[in-house]
Each structure stands twice: as C-alpha cells, then as structure tokens.
Design an enzyme around this catalytic site. Structure first.
Site, mmCIF file in Angstrom:
data_model
loop_
_atom_site.group_PDB
_atom_site.id
_atom_site.type_symbol
_atom_site.label_atom_id
_atom_site.label_comp_id
_atom_site.label_asym_id
_atom_site.label_seq_id
_atom_site.Cartn_x
_atom_site.Cartn_y
_atom_site.Cartn_z
ATOM 1 N N GLN A 187 -9.979 20.785 3.448
ATOM 2 C CA GLN A 187 -11.428 20.715 3.596
ATOM 3 C C GLN A 187 -11.855 21.328 4.927
ATOM 4 O OE1 GLN A 187 -13.790 19.674 1.502
ATOM 5 N NE2 GLN A 187 -12.419 19.054 -0.138
ATOM 6 N N TYR A 245 -5.225 18.031 -9.780
ATOM 7 C CA TYR A 245 -5.561 19.080 -8.803
ATOM 8 C C TYR A 245 -5.389 18.483 -7.395
ATOM 9 C CZ TYR A 245 -8.094 20.638 -13.011
ATOM 10 O OH TYR A 245 -8.459 20.961 -14.296
ATOM 11 N N GLU A 248 -0.289 19.151 -9.071
ATOM 12 C CA GLU A 248 -0.767 20.359 -8.387
ATOM 13 C C GLU A 248 0.085 21.542 -8.834
ATOM 14 O OE1 GLU A 248 -2.266 23.299 -6.536
ATOM 15 O OE2 GLU A 248 -3.256 21.365 -6.242
ATOM 16 N N ASP A 251 -10.100 16.490 -8.794
ATOM 17 C CA ASP A 251 -10.819 17.295 -7.810
ATOM 18 C C ASP A 251 -10.572 18.762 -8.159
ATOM 19 O OD1 ASP A 251 -12.088 18.351 -5.618
ATOM 20 O OD2 ASP A 251 -10.610 17.684 -4.151
ATOM 21 N N CYS A 286 -17.207 20.236 -5.984
ATOM 22 C CA CYS A 286 -17.826 21.039 -4.931
ATOM 23 C C CYS A 286 -18.879 21.983 -5.493
ATOM 24 C CB CYS A 286 -16.775 21.826 -4.153
ATOM 25 S SG CYS A 286 -15.806 22.978 -5.157
#
Length: 399
Positions: free
Chosen positions: A229, A261, A283, A328, A355
């Site tokens: 981030q 994710y 992931e 996410d 996002c």
C-alpha cells in the site's frame, strides 16, 4: 468535426476517473481539471464517440468555492493541458470536497452499476474517511512510479496520455523520496520507494534484495518492487478496518477461512489477529506467496498457497462450511466466476477490500443476485488529491 473547438461549459457533477460532467447540445462532455458548480472555458479533445465527448479545461470563468491553488504547480491550469503532470487530478479541490465527490462516485456506482436499491445504499451510508496524515494530502505516497522518455528525461505521464512531463518536484511523495528524483535515467521506468527499512530508486530490472515493512509490532518482508500500500497509514488503517468488519460471532476459528489475493500476508495477519484462527492466504505471485509464508510463520494455523484464485477455488476440498472469506482483488475486481465460486463454498461472511468503486459495485451486484448483501461499507481516503479510494465491505447471506 469539433475536435479542438473551444467552448464554455457549466459543470454539473463528478464522474468516475477524476473527470467532471457537463453537457453541450444535449451531449455529455467529460471535462478534466474542474469540479461541479464551475463554468469553464474548455477545448474539445475527443469527438469520436456518439454518446459523449472529452474536453480539457483551459480557464475557469466562474470558480467553485471549493477550488484551491493546485498542490502541484506542474499540474495546474497555468500550464498548457499537454504539459500538465498526471497523477494529482483532484489537486485543485479542497480536501473535504474531494472526499464528498468520491462518496458521490461510490454511491452512484452502487446504484447504477451494482443495481443496489436506494434504500440499501442509504442503509450502508458510505462515507470516505480521512486517514492520519497531513490535512492537504501532501507527502502521502511511499511509492512513486515515473517514466523515462527517449531523451532520458524523467517524470510522470501527462494526464490521460503517454507523454512524459519532466518535473522537479513530487509533492505527493514522502520527503525521503524527493531527494531521489533523478533528472535523467535509462530504461523505461523508475520506481521511488520509501520502506520501513530505507528509501531507494530503482529501475524495473534492477536486482535489489527484499525489503521490510513494519505494521504495529509485526514485520512484513516483500520484494523491493513488490506490491505494498502506498499511503504511509494504509497498512494500519486497512488492518483495523478488516478487523472491525469481521463479525466475531460469525468467525469460526476452525473453519477453512480464506484470504484471497493475499499478497505478502498483511490482511491474513489482520484476520488471524492474536487469536488461534485457521487461515489460508492465496496469491499467484510466487515471490509474494513465499514471503507470506515467512511473514505468517509465527501464526501456527496460517498457511500460504501459491495459486491463481480461480484455480484454487475450483480445486480445493472444502472441509467444512461457515468460513470467513476475505478478498482484496486487483483494480479490475473479482468478477462473476470468482464471486460465484465464493458463494458456492457457503461461507459465513465475506469481507471485500476494494480499490475501485465501479469494480466493487459490479461485484456487490453479483453477490446480491446470489442472495448476499453488503451490511457494512466504509471507504478511506488513502489516495488524497486523486480520484482513488479504498473501501471495505462486509457481506452476509440474507435469510
């Protein structure tokens, strides 16, 4: 043909993507570098579409009370549009109004894209929350990607183009990155990174050792140019938001809880907390997954799996229903197939970190079509002076 024509426009509302909406002769015009309530002189830059045109602001005729001097001189109206640096498209708007505009985009997307009824949106009452940091949103990025033109000059792309704009200042970057801004470079891109373990500049092909980021008492190791981030407060803010979103009454520590994710394990750690919670983080990036395994090694019931999320969900042998599923996804969202695979696993609750408000709304609409409704939705201004936001929603199945 009207491309290049200068027109006066009354700006009506905001649109997703950092542009505002005006109308000209009954046609929608998306216009940059303005905000609702203004009258501007603009130049039409794209008239190829039947439903809409695009324009760029040349001069403000009647300004909004929420217009402020642009936080970045290299992106201001003082420059010709083609020489304005991109990446701070809300930099001319007062911070509080930036957040209300983002809320408007989020609410519009939930209804128009997600198909959520207005009473449901009203019950969610989504707000974009300011996060720790400077009030003006400056010095709020620990990662900056710059581009290199054929002459070796370094800078961001001009807004909505691939033209490099050389700059001498990066007001959104944290202080330690300002001194790393090169005038020239080789290659195509330069990344400036400020990590807990130090700051550096690197090209995409530079071989650098992994770096360390600290969130509270926990350290996370990741590749030097791996995903993290960008706002200094973001990891702690999202950790707290995920923990707040999870309903402890629905969290079964022994269920097959998932972090999809998962990156290097930030949100898996948030889900596990200090409790003895079983969680698998998934992931597809091998390096990130390996780091996740190491980062979560002190949590005895956490594990990391390297796999594409769709392949993992299709192949997994579910041991028991009633899991908490955290996802996410990338900016494009999860998509219908992933949503349906999650629903088919019969979880107890779903926590969705997003996002992009349009991708979030689309996926919430798909969940709703399968009987899953968002019951909480919080958004955070982790990208001040841009149109971006981060949102955290909790979904449960309607009885």
């Amino acid at each position: 043909m009207v491309d290049g024509r200068e027109v006066e426009l009354d700006v009506l509302r905001i649109a997703h993507g950092g542009v505002a909406v005006a109308e000209l002769g009954g046609r929608v015009v998306f216009v940059a570098d303005t905000l609702p309530g203004e009258r501007v002189l603009a130049r039409i830059t794209d008239d190829r579409h039947d439903r809409f045109w695009r324009a760029e602001t040349l001069r403000v005729i009647e300004g909004s009370a929420d217009r402020v001097p642009h936080i970045w001189a290299d992106a201001s109206l003082d420059r010709p549009p083609e020489q304005r640096a991109g990446g701070a498209e809300f930099g001319h708007i007062a911070p509080a109004r930036q957040r209300t505009l983002k809320e408007e985009v989020l609410r519009d997307a939930l209804g128009r894209i997600g198909g959520l009824p207005q009473d449901r949106i009203a019950a969610l009452d989504p707000h974009v929350i300011a996060v720790p940091g400077r009030h003006d949103g400056l010095r709020s990025r620990t990662r900056v990607r710059l581009h290199v033109d054929r002459s070796g000059r370094v800078g961001p792309f001009a807004a909505r183009s691939k033209r490099v704009v050389p700059v001498h200042d990066l007001p959104l970057a944290v202080e330690s990155l300002q001194g790393l801004l090169p005038a020239t470079a080789v290659g195509r891109e330069v990344d400036l990174v400020a990590a807990s373990s130090g700051s550096f500049a690197a090209g995409r092909r530079d071989a650098r050792p992994p770096i360390t980021e600290r969130v509270g008492e926990r350290e996370f190791r990741l590749e030097a140019l791996g995903f993290w981030q960008v706002h200094p407060a973001a990891p702690a803010v999202l950790t707290a938001a995920v923990r707040a979103a999870v309903d402890p009454a629905l969290l079964d520590p022994d269920a097959d809880n998932l972090d999809l994710y998962g990156g290097v394990g930030l949100l898996a750690a948030a889900l596990a907390g200090d409790a003895d919670v079983r969680v698998t983080t998934v992931e597809s990036d091998g390096a990130a997954s390996a780091h996740a395994a190491a980062n979560l090694a002190d949590l005895p019931r956490a594990r990391a799996v390297e796999a594409r999320v769709d392949a993992f969900l299709a192949a997994r042998q579910q041991e028991r229903p009633g899991a908490t599923v955290l996802l996410d996804p990338p900016r494009s969202g999860a998509g219908r197939d992933i949503v349906e695979a999650i629903v088919a696993a019969r979880p107890a609750q779903i926590v969705y970190v997003a996002c992009d408000p349009v991708a979030l709304a689309r996926d919430l609409g798909t969940f709703a079509a399968h009987g899953w409704q968002a019951v909480t939705l919080d958004a955070f201004d982790l990208f001040p002076n841009t149109h971006h936001l981060e949102a955290v929603a909790r979904l449960v199945r309607e009885e």
